[in-house]
Design a protein around this motif. Structure first.
Motif, short mmCIF file in Angstrom:
data_model
loop_
_atom_site.label_atom_id
_atom_site.label_comp_id
_atom_site.label_asym_id
_atom_site.label_seq_id
_atom_site.Cartn_x
_atom_site.Cartn_y
_atom_site.Cartn_z
N UNK A 172 -5.22 -9.08 -12.95
CA UNK A 172 -5.26 -10.53 -12.78
C UNK A 172 -3.85 -11.06 -13.00
N UNK A 173 -3.38 -11.92 -12.05
CA UNK A 173 -2.00 -12.41 -12.15
C UNK A 173 -1.87 -13.69 -11.34
N UNK A 174 -0.94 -14.55 -11.76
CA UNK A 174 -0.64 -15.74 -10.96
C UNK A 174 0.48 -15.47 -9.96
N UNK A 175 1.06 -14.27 -9.99
CA UNK A 175 2.08 -13.88 -9.03
C UNK A 175 1.42 -13.14 -7.87
N UNK A 176 2.23 -12.66 -6.94
CA UNK A 176 1.71 -11.90 -5.81
C UNK A 176 0.95 -10.68 -6.30
N UNK A 177 -0.31 -10.57 -5.89
CA UNK A 177 -1.20 -9.55 -6.44
C UNK A 177 -1.24 -8.33 -5.52
N UNK A 178 -0.48 -7.31 -5.87
CA UNK A 178 -0.52 -6.03 -5.17
C UNK A 178 -0.35 -4.94 -6.23
N UNK A 179 -0.65 -3.70 -5.87
CA UNK A 179 -0.64 -2.65 -6.88
C UNK A 179 -0.16 -1.34 -6.27
N UNK A 180 0.72 -0.67 -7.04
CA UNK A 180 1.15 0.69 -6.73
C UNK A 180 0.98 1.52 -8.00
N UNK A 181 0.32 2.69 -7.86
CA UNK A 181 0.03 3.55 -9.02
C UNK A 181 0.64 4.92 -8.76
N UNK A 182 1.33 5.45 -9.80
CA UNK A 182 2.00 6.74 -9.67
C UNK A 182 1.75 7.56 -10.93
N UNK A 183 1.52 8.86 -10.73
CA UNK A 183 1.43 9.81 -11.84
C UNK A 183 2.76 10.54 -11.99
N UNK A 184 3.20 10.70 -13.26
CA UNK A 184 4.49 11.34 -13.53
C UNK A 184 4.34 12.43 -14.59
N UNK A 185 5.14 13.47 -14.44
CA UNK A 185 5.42 14.36 -15.56
C UNK A 185 6.44 13.68 -16.46
N UNK A 186 6.43 13.99 -17.74
CA UNK A 186 7.24 13.27 -18.72
C UNK A 186 8.73 13.32 -18.38
N UNK A 187 9.25 14.52 -18.11
CA UNK A 187 10.69 14.64 -17.87
C UNK A 187 11.11 13.91 -16.60
N UNK A 188 10.26 13.95 -15.57
CA UNK A 188 10.59 13.25 -14.33
C UNK A 188 10.53 11.74 -14.51
#
Length: 657
Positions: A172-188
């Motif tokens: 929920x946001x009053x700004x532009x509502x879009x989403x990007x989700x990424x999985x990472x290894x810790x060192x990267x």
């Protein structure tokens, strides 16, 4: 070029995937299989399904009860524009091997207000079953309660056994509502965030410094374009840096609305200043003043939305004002192209086209994407930063050339000012010398006339009358020398008046008697049955009338000139001098008008109508005015309006007239 560029960006294939490696799947496009050894970065954006809660009241249990068919799949970045709706996202995945180390999950963009994550095992179907893991992120979460410090919203997934899972994300946001989700290894993740923080710091410092530099140089050069550009570049640099998490990583605000306030205010200011900059670059103030002031009003409307930077009013700004700014920028680019077509050899217009068209196209794409009018892709979201860098270098060259020209013009103007000051000094010396040289023969004439009057006082009245006229004209000439050839007269634009209460009919009869000639007769008509008196300096008013009469004589070619004196009312008298003749055309009338009504005379008017300009100054000093009256085919009339009094009658003030 701008139109085709935008069309090409909009027409990109809808199945364009997000950047990053594509995770393996089981053949089901909606489910991801994660092994024990994950690659460094997995972009999960293309595998997100979403559901819009327009009521903003749905509970987690109600969302879990929805089937996968109720969620919509998007192959691009899910984008919903500026909306107050709650967006629920769902990611289905399975784990076929126990992880060596739990991965980190990153959610972007960084300006989303609330990002709540809930993880469930696939077998948990009872409404009372709780999530096996949950976490809350977003820029409305105080820094002390965020899972990890930094410019991005990052949290760590728990250790998971093999099996199937469902991840629900509430945004929920009053700004532009879009989403990007990424999985990472810790060192990267650490390497990526370190590099991004470095770039953001350099970006922020560079462009804020550039903005301040341009602003100061513009103030020194007194150039509105450079000053406005400095403010704009600082605002845009701040917006890009804050969007990338500069505020979250450096200020670490504890106030929930701080990031929204800084980002929203900077974005609104950049939009308003950008509009103002276009108005100045295309010179609407001089070319189209009405459009310029309408544009300024539009800027004020944009700036008024700063009060809503932290609340739902910002969604109104993003939904309507930001697209209108995009339309404005596209219109300005078209105006620039039209002017370039009309003046194809104008190097400045070519430079502005190259430096402004490409960045404007990318900025328009970005604003339309944020507003939800076109689908979001990584190219449309990220292109603006690269074109902005190009714009900075191109506009840097243009601004350097502009400042160089301003400095050169300033140097030329300074040299001319020095030359003018020197010439004025020489002129003052010459006038002082002329004043001295005029006073000596005038004194001789006056003394000689006085001696002759004493010697010839017993002779005829005709001789005495001529001697009196000589003395009168000598005194008038001495008065004019005191006014126009004295030091005070040069320094002071106002005249020093020696005013007396004078009957106008008597004054005008004397003026006509002294001015009329056999080859240039003046006829006087005094209208009205009441005596009119005026508080005037006879010498200066006589000079003003003489200049007007000589202008009329220039076109009359020896014909008599009728002068009419009449009271307009109890506080104003009019002296009308007709100006007629075959040589009186529209150009001559324009030059006469310029001489009477403009403070700065054109060169041609200065040569031919300096006397009229002096007459106007004399009448103004008496509180009157000179008007031009159109007489149709007969020509014009030069009308002097003077304050007057009628003895025995209470004057009517202008306020009560």
């Amino acid at each position: 070029m701008l139109i085709f560029g935008i069309a090409a960006m909009i027409a990109l294939p809808k199945d364009a995937r997000a950047l990053g490696s594509t995770p393996p799947t089981t053949g089901d496009a909606d489910k991801i299989v994660l092994g024990g050894n994950l690659p460094g970065k997995l972009d999960l954006t293309a595998f997100i399904s979403w559901y819009v809660d327009k009521s903003r009241q749905m509970s987690l249990e109600a969302v879990r009860a929805l089937s996968l068919k109720d969620f919509q799949q998007s192959t691009d970045i899910p984008s919903f524009g500026y909306t107050r709706d709650v967006i629920w996202y769902r990611i289905d995945f399975s784990v076929d091997q126990v992880w060596d180390a739990p991965p980190f999950i990153e959610a972007q963009p960084n300006y989303l207000n609330h990002i709540d994550m809930y993880l469930f095992e696939d077998g948990q179907t009872d409404e009372g079953s709780g999530a096996i893991w949950r976490d809350s992120m977003g820029d409305r979460v105080p820094a002390s309660k965020r899972p990890y410090m930094g410019g991005s919203h990052v949290t760590s997934l728990p250790h998971l056994d093999t099996g199937s899972y469902k991840l629900f994300i509430r945004v929920q946001s009053n700004s532009s509502n879009l989403l990007r989700v990424t999985l990472w290894q810790a060192k990267d993740l650490i390497s990526s965030m370190t590099l991004r923080n470095l770039v953001d710091n350099v970006f922020f410092g560079l462009f804020v410094t550039l903005g301040i530099t341009y602003f100061m140089l513009g103030l020194i050069a007194r150039d509105a374009v450079v000053v406005t550009y400095g403010i704009w570049i600082a605002c845009v640099g701040m917006v890009i840096s804050i969007v990338n998490g500069f505020t979250l990583s450096h200020l670490r605000p504890e106030l929930p609305w701080m990031n929204d306030l800084i980002l929203g205010s900077a974005n609104i200011m950049s939009q308003a200043v950008g509009v103002f900059l276009w108005l100045h670059i295309l010179e609407f103030r001089s070319r189209e003043p009405k459009i310029f002031w309408l544009g300024c009003g539009y800027c004020v409307v944009i700036l008024s939305f700063i009060v809503g930077a932290t609340n739902d009013l910002y969604t109104v700004f993003g939904s309507y004002i930001a697209p209108s700014v995009s339309l404005f920028m596209a219109s300005m680019c078209l105006v620039l192209v039209k002017r370039l077509i009309d003046d194809v050899r104008n190097v400045t217009l070519w430079a502005y086209l190259i430096a402004l068209a490409l960045p404007s196209g990318a900025a328009i794409l970005l604003q339309l994407t944020h507003a939800g009018l076109i689908e979001a892709t990584p190219l449309r979201l990220g292109l603006h930063q690269f074109t902005f860098i190009f714009h900075i270098f191109a506009m840097g060259v243009i601004m350097a050339i502009r400042l160089t020209r301003l400095e050169r013009d300033r140097t030329v103007a300074s040299n001319k000012a020095e030359e003018t000051t020197s010439l004025v000094g020489e002129q003052r010396k010459l006038i002082s010398m002329l004043s001295h040289e005029f006073r000596t023969p005038l004194a001789v004439i006056q003394r000689s006339s006085e001696m002759l009057m004493l010697r010839l006082k017993n002779h005829s009245g005709d001789i005495q009358e001529r001697l009196n006229r000589i003395q009168l004209q000598a005194r008038k000439l001495a008065r004019l020398v005191d006014i126009f050839l004295s030091k005070d007269g040069i320094n002071d634009r106002e005249f020093s008046l020696a005013r007396e209460l004078v009957p106008l009919d008597r004054f005008m009869n004397e003026f006509v008697a002294n001015t009329t000639r056999d080859d240039a007769e003046i006829l006087l008509v005094c209208m009205g049955d009441k005596r009119v008196e005026a508080y005037i300096d006879e010498t200066l008013i006589g000079l003003a009338l003489t200049n007007l009469v000589e202008t009329s004589r220039r076109f009359a070619r020896g014909k008599p000139i009728p002068i009419t004196v009449r009271p307009q009312n109890s506080w104003l008298a009019e002296i009308s001098i007709p100006c007629q003749g075959d040589e009186l055309n529209d150009e001559e009338v324009r030059l006469i008008g310029n001489a009477l009504f403009r403070r700065e005379l054109e060169t041609k008017a200065l040569r031919s109508a300096l006397g009229l300009h002096i007459s106007q100054r004399i009448i103004d000093a008496h509180g009157g005015s000179i008007k031009l009256r159109d007489l149709g085919p007969k020509g014009i009339a030069l009308c002097i309006l003077l304050p007057c009094e009628i003895p025995g009658q209470a004057p009517i003030t202008p306020e009560h007239a």
